[in-house]
Scaffold this motif. Structure first.
Motif, mmCIF file in Angstrom:
data_model
loop_
_atom_site.group_PDB
_atom_site.id
_atom_site.type_symbol
_atom_site.label_atom_id
_atom_site.label_comp_id
_atom_site.label_asym_id
_atom_site.label_seq_id
_atom_site.Cartn_x
_atom_site.Cartn_y
_atom_site.Cartn_z
ATOM 1 N N GLN A 102 0.864 -1.180 0.000
ATOM 2 C CA GLN A 102 0.000 0.000 0.000
ATOM 3 C C GLN A 102 0.904 1.233 0.000
ATOM 4 O O GLN A 102 1.737 1.394 0.889
ATOM 5 C CB GLN A 102 -0.925 0.041 1.216
ATOM 6 N N ARG A 104 1.315 5.459 -0.165
ATOM 7 C CA ARG A 104 0.697 6.761 0.040
ATOM 8 C C ARG A 104 1.687 7.834 -0.410
ATOM 9 O O ARG A 104 2.891 7.710 -0.178
ATOM 10 C CB ARG A 104 0.331 6.979 1.506
ATOM 11 N N TYR A 106 2.639 12.072 -0.531
ATOM 12 C CA TYR A 106 2.407 13.374 0.091
ATOM 13 C C TYR A 106 3.221 14.425 -0.655
ATOM 14 O O TYR A 106 4.443 14.496 -0.525
ATOM 15 C CB TYR A 106 2.781 13.341 1.580
ATOM 16 N N GLN A 157 4.851 5.794 16.603
ATOM 17 C CA GLN A 157 4.938 6.397 15.278
ATOM 18 C C GLN A 157 6.261 6.012 14.619
ATOM 19 O O GLN A 157 7.095 5.325 15.198
ATOM 20 C CB GLN A 157 4.857 7.929 15.379
ATOM 21 N N PHE A 208 4.500 9.510 11.025
ATOM 22 C CA PHE A 208 3.368 8.790 10.450
ATOM 23 C C PHE A 208 3.139 7.502 11.221
ATOM 24 O O PHE A 208 4.016 7.023 11.964
ATOM 25 C CB PHE A 208 3.582 8.510 8.957
ATOM 26 N N ASN A 209 1.951 6.917 11.060
ATOM 27 C CA ASN A 209 1.606 5.711 11.808
ATOM 28 C C ASN A 209 1.987 4.457 11.029
ATOM 29 O O ASN A 209 2.532 4.521 9.933
ATOM 30 C CB ASN A 209 0.118 5.709 12.193
ATOM 31 N N ASP A 211 0.327 2.447 9.364
ATOM 32 C CA ASP A 211 -0.354 2.289 8.077
ATOM 33 C C ASP A 211 0.158 3.267 7.019
ATOM 34 O O ASP A 211 -0.351 3.284 5.899
ATOM 35 C CB ASP A 211 -1.867 2.471 8.254
ATOM 36 N N LYS A 213 0.034 6.592 7.275
ATOM 37 C CA LYS A 213 -0.759 7.822 7.254
ATOM 38 C C LYS A 213 -0.003 8.933 7.954
ATOM 39 O O LYS A 213 0.445 8.794 9.094
ATOM 40 C CB LYS A 213 -2.115 7.602 7.922
ATOM 41 N N LEU A 214 0.160 10.073 7.258
ATOM 42 C CA LEU A 214 0.879 11.218 7.807
ATOM 43 C C LEU A 214 0.136 11.794 9.010
ATOM 44 O O LEU A 214 -1.070 12.023 8.965
ATOM 45 C CB LEU A 214 1.029 12.297 6.729
ATOM 46 N N ILE A 215 0.877 12.030 10.099
ATOM 47 C CA ILE A 215 0.296 12.602 11.318
ATOM 48 C C ILE A 215 0.709 14.054 11.483
ATOM 49 O O ILE A 215 -0.093 14.910 11.801
ATOM 50 C CB ILE A 215 0.710 11.782 12.556
#
Length: 329
Positions: A102, A104, A106, A157, A208-209, A211, A213-215
């Motif tokens: 997966q 992602r 940014y 994280q 990011f976590n 998965d 996903k940007l935090i």
């Protein structure tokens, strides 16, 4: 004998059982640049060999890897367009034990603090332009040369640290009498310009976590480093409640303390201590001075200094090699 096809080595990762992993930036079967992941046993036997699959019209330029406790793999780095040499943003890929990927992406324009290294007025103009393009549904495009250095776990994280830079050239004229030897390559001379080094602009850190996903994101201005070798300057020290970013320049340690996207303490400067309290360090940017990780939470600063003793004539100097143990409290 580990690599048969053309490519660039991004990372060598070793493990306690003697096995190791290579990350290689190379083209895939569809002529798109991507990251290949190669796992080897301790004796060099190839176990896994697969590539990340980028989205259409995207290429993966450079990456770093980390394995999580549940045997997940995370690869994070920079991406660009299909044929471009510049990066457009950061990517985070998660791979499960069944090799299901997966990815992602940014864009630099999606990061809250990416442009904070600029002066406030220019930063605000860029952010306003980004918002206008988003409202109109247009693509946001920023091109940067960006080095990815570290991918580490932090609490629950993961942190990715990198630095942006650009090559700097100086114009020369044929009437100046400057002679260019035939042995100098095109990377040093470009037309009527001569290469003066790489200028660093800022460091960027994202959280990011698991998965991908940007935090949050944050940045650290670097407005003084110019070098002929691309390497990591900004280092980080992670503490439970904060993150310390620091680098060494001209006998001074520059520091910034953050907590996620918040700034707890802006850029501060601490001079390198000398052996004798009254010694004065001569300003000389040509000397080598560096800051690097040592052990536990300690760093070491080292290099060459020209020392002036106030008790003597200022023209009398001594040249010393120094090593300082550094910690943040």
């Amino acid at each position: 004998g580990l690599l048969n096809e053309d490519g660039e080595l991004n990372q060598i990762k070793t493990f306690d059982d003697g096995s190791f992993q290579l990350l290689i930036s190379a083209f895939n079967y569809y002529k798109k640049k991507t990251i290949w992941i190669k796992d080897y046993m301790a004796d060099g036997t190839l176990v896994h060999n697969y590539a990340l699959i980028p989205d259409e019209n995207k290429s993966l330029i450079f990456g770093r890897s980390i394995k999580t406790m549940n045997n997940m793999q995370i690869v994070a780095g920079v991406y660009g367009n299909r044929l471009g040499e510049y990066s457009r943003g950061l990517f985070i890929a998660t791979i499960d034990p069944n090799n299901i990927q997966q990815l992602r992406y940014y864009n630099y324009g999606d990061l809250k603090n990416f442009f904070n290294y600029m002066k406030a007025k220019r930063t605000n103009r860029i952010k306003e332009r980004i918002e206008r393009r988003k409202i109109k549904g247009k693509k946001i495009k920023f091109n940067y040369r960006f080095l990815v250095h570290e991918l580490v776990q932090y609490n629950d994280q993961y942190l990715l640290l990198g630095e942006a830079f650009y090559p700097q050239y100086k114009s020369i004229s044929s009437s100046s009498g400057f002679f260019i030897p035939s042995s100098i390559g095109s990377s040093v001379v470009r037309g009527n310009q001569i290469f003066e080094g790489y200028r660093y602009t800022h460091a960027v850190i994202i959280g990011f976590n698991k998965d991908g996903k940007l935090i949050w994101d944050n940045s650290f201005e670097i407005n003084d480093i110019k070098t002929f070798t691309l390497e990591q300057y900004v280092k980080l020290e992670v503490k439970p409640e904060k993150i310390v970013l620091l680098y060494l320049y001209d006998n001074e340690i520059r520091t910034k303390i953050i907590q996620g996207d918040k700034v707890l303490e802006g850029k501060s400067v601490d001079p390198i201590k000398t052996l004798h309290e009254n010694d004065i360090i001569a300003k000389d940017n040509k000397e080598t001075r560096k800051l690097d990780y040592w052990y536990n939470n300690y760093f070491y600063a080292y290099g060459v200094q020209n020392i002036i003793s106030p008790s003597q004539n200022n023209s009398a100097r001594r040249r010393v090699f120094f090593v300082n143990k550094v910690s943040y409290r």
